[in-house]
Design an enzyme around this catalytic site. Sequence first.
Site, PDB file in Angstrom:
ATOM      1  CG  HIS A  37      -1.929   1.173   1.139  1.00 46.29           C
ATOM      2  ND1 HIS A  37      -3.217   1.014   0.679  1.00 46.29           N
ATOM      3  CD2 HIS A  37      -1.811   2.480   1.452  1.00 46.29           C
ATOM      4  CE1 HIS A  37      -3.852   2.177   0.727  1.00 46.29           C
ATOM      5  NE2 HIS A  37      -3.012   3.092   1.192  1.00 46.29           N
ATOM      6  CB  CYS A  38       3.221   2.837  -1.450  1.00 45.48           C
ATOM      7  SG  CYS A  38       3.567   1.655  -2.748  1.00 45.48           S
ATOM      8  CG  HIS A  39      -0.932   6.593  -2.010  1.00 44.68           C
ATOM      9  ND1 HIS A  39      -2.086   5.937  -2.387  1.00 44.68           N
ATOM     10  CD2 HIS A  39      -0.997   6.671  -0.648  1.00 44.68           C
ATOM     11  CE1 HIS A  39      -2.809   5.649  -1.310  1.00 44.68           C
ATOM     12  NE2 HIS A  39      -2.163   6.064  -0.252  1.00 44.68           N
ATOM     13  CE1 TYR A  55      -4.175  13.919  -0.906  1.00 44.17           C
ATOM     14  CE2 TYR A  55      -6.379  13.181  -0.337  1.00 44.17           C
ATOM     15  CZ  TYR A  55      -5.125  12.903  -0.826  1.00 44.17           C
ATOM     16  OH  TYR A  55      -4.794  11.637  -1.247  1.00 44.17           O
ATOM     17  NE  ARG A 136     -10.090  11.805   6.875  1.00 51.10           N
ATOM     18  CZ  ARG A 136      -9.015  11.304   6.259  1.00 51.10           C
ATOM     19  NH1 ARG A 136      -8.409  11.988   5.318  1.00 51.10           N
ATOM     20  NH2 ARG A 136      -8.550  10.113   6.591  1.00 51.10           N
ATOM     21  CE1 TYR A 163      -8.730   4.257   5.225  1.00 51.08           C
ATOM     22  CE2 TYR A 163      -8.587   6.102   3.717  1.00 51.08           C
ATOM     23  CZ  TYR A 163      -8.301   5.535   4.941  1.00 51.08           C
ATOM     24  OH  TYR A 163      -7.595   6.236   5.880  1.00 51.08           O
ATOM     25  CG  HIS A 187      -5.294   2.057   6.211  1.00 52.82           C
ATOM     26  ND1 HIS A 187      -4.281   1.429   5.488  1.00 52.82           N
ATOM     27  CD2 HIS A 187      -5.460   3.276   5.613  1.00 52.82           C
ATOM     28  CE1 HIS A 187      -3.871   2.238   4.513  1.00 52.82           C
ATOM     29  NE2 HIS A 187      -4.572   3.350   4.568  1.00 52.82           N
ATOM     30  CG  ASP A 263      -0.805   5.311   3.737  1.00 48.79           C
ATOM     31  OD1 ASP A 263      -1.223   5.267   2.572  1.00 48.79           O
ATOM     32  OD2 ASP A 263      -1.237   6.123   4.582  1.00 48.79           O
TER      33      ASP A 263
HETATM   34  O1  LIG Z   1      -3.416   6.891   1.892  1.00 50.97           O
HETATM   35  C1  LIG Z   1      -4.316   6.369   2.519  1.00 50.97           C
HETATM   36  O2  LIG Z   1      -4.420   5.164   2.464  1.00 50.97           O
HETATM   37  C2  LIG Z   1      -5.208   7.149   3.325  1.00 50.97           C
HETATM   38  C3  LIG Z   1      -5.680   8.385   3.051  1.00 50.97           C
HETATM   39  C4  LIG Z   1      -5.699   8.989   1.715  1.00 50.97           C
HETATM   40  C5  LIG Z   1      -6.515   8.224   0.748  1.00 50.97           C
HETATM   41  O3  LIG Z   1      -6.914   7.117   0.980  1.00 50.97           O
HETATM   42  C6  LIG Z   1      -6.873   8.810  -0.561  1.00 50.97           C
HETATM   43  O4  LIG Z   1      -6.639   9.993  -0.803  1.00 50.97           O
HETATM   44  O5  LIG Z   1      -7.394   8.067  -1.407  1.00 50.97           O
HETATM   45  C7  LIG Z   1      -6.251   9.166   4.151  1.00 50.97           C
HETATM   46  O6  LIG Z   1      -6.678   8.565   5.153  1.00 50.97           O
HETATM   47  O7  LIG Z   1      -6.286  10.398   4.040  1.00 50.97           O
END
Ligand SMILES: O=C(O)/C=C(\CC(=O)C(=O)O)C(=O)O
Length: 307
Positions: A37-39, A55, A136, A163, A187, A263
């Site tokens: 899990h990473c971006h 965001y 959010r 999520y 998570h 993450d």
């Molecule tokens: O990086 C994660 O896993 C969690 C996030 C961001 C997210 O999920 C997203 O922007 O899609 C969070 O809780 O803000």
Amino acid sequence: MLTNHEPPVTKTPGWLDFYPAPSRPRFVLPPGAVDAHCHVFGPAAQFPYAPERKYTPCDASKEQLFALRDHLGFAKNVIVQATCHGSDNRALADALQAAGEQARGVATVRRDISDAELQALHAAGVRGTRFNFVKRLADFTPREVLSEIAHRIAPLGWHVVVYFEAQDLPELYDFFTSLPTTVVVDHMGRPDVSQPVDGPGFALFLKMMREHPHIWSKVSCPERLSLSGPPALHGETHAYRDVIPFARTLVEQFPDRVLWGTDWPHPNLKDHMPDDGLLVDYIPHIAPSAELQQKLLVDNPLRLYWS
Ligand SMILES: O=C(O)/C=C(\CC(=O)C(=O)O)C(=O)O
């Protein structure tokens, strides 16, 4: 030099950038370990953030992700589409193409995606789609739309990543358990770790895992869930102790259905930014034996993403 077509990208106020120089973990990852899990974020100049985003992050490029992978000792990444890129998966696909067999991806797709676009994502290395129920982060999408998407991606052998926050599980339970694919929960479903691990909140999550073998969990993000720390900073190799019982319970009860990820670059943290090396040192506290570590870090992600 900015042109009229490139408005300045301003990060969300208070944004914390990823830790600049992570330590090298003391815990030696097993060969072939996967950061599941990473971006990647942007870079915005090449891959602009989605207009509907909630965001605006710092850029976190594929090159920086791959450097972190090598520094920490991971062999592979699963790169997950984050909401700041909406359903524009170009940054993800670009990173997957650059990584080749060293990465797989989880995309965000809309109901109007064409079969050819799905095939292109599959060819790039995408193996799942993500449904985000965290209010959010994402606007509401009707369940029948999500269900339609799940039925579209099922024949490709993809799974659904979900999520959500723990208080929403009762309402989402029937939807998750009726999905036609493997379902991977991000998570641990965000448990309230001030509650006992054997309390009613987490009991519902454990029941869902126990009674529905198609449901998996990522035992990730202690830095997001912890209330009492201590944070993974300043050499602390026993961080986020309040989260450990939750993750360890899942690893021990469902050793073949758990995944772990950093993450990175840790979007939306408000309190502190962890040292990713020390975050890796958290793993043996939740997976105490070599056998559990092998399943969590190697066997499970390879089965789900590379077979
Ligand atoms: O990086 C994660 O896993 C969690 C996030 C961001 C997210 O999920 C997203 O922007 O899609 C969070 O809780 O803000």
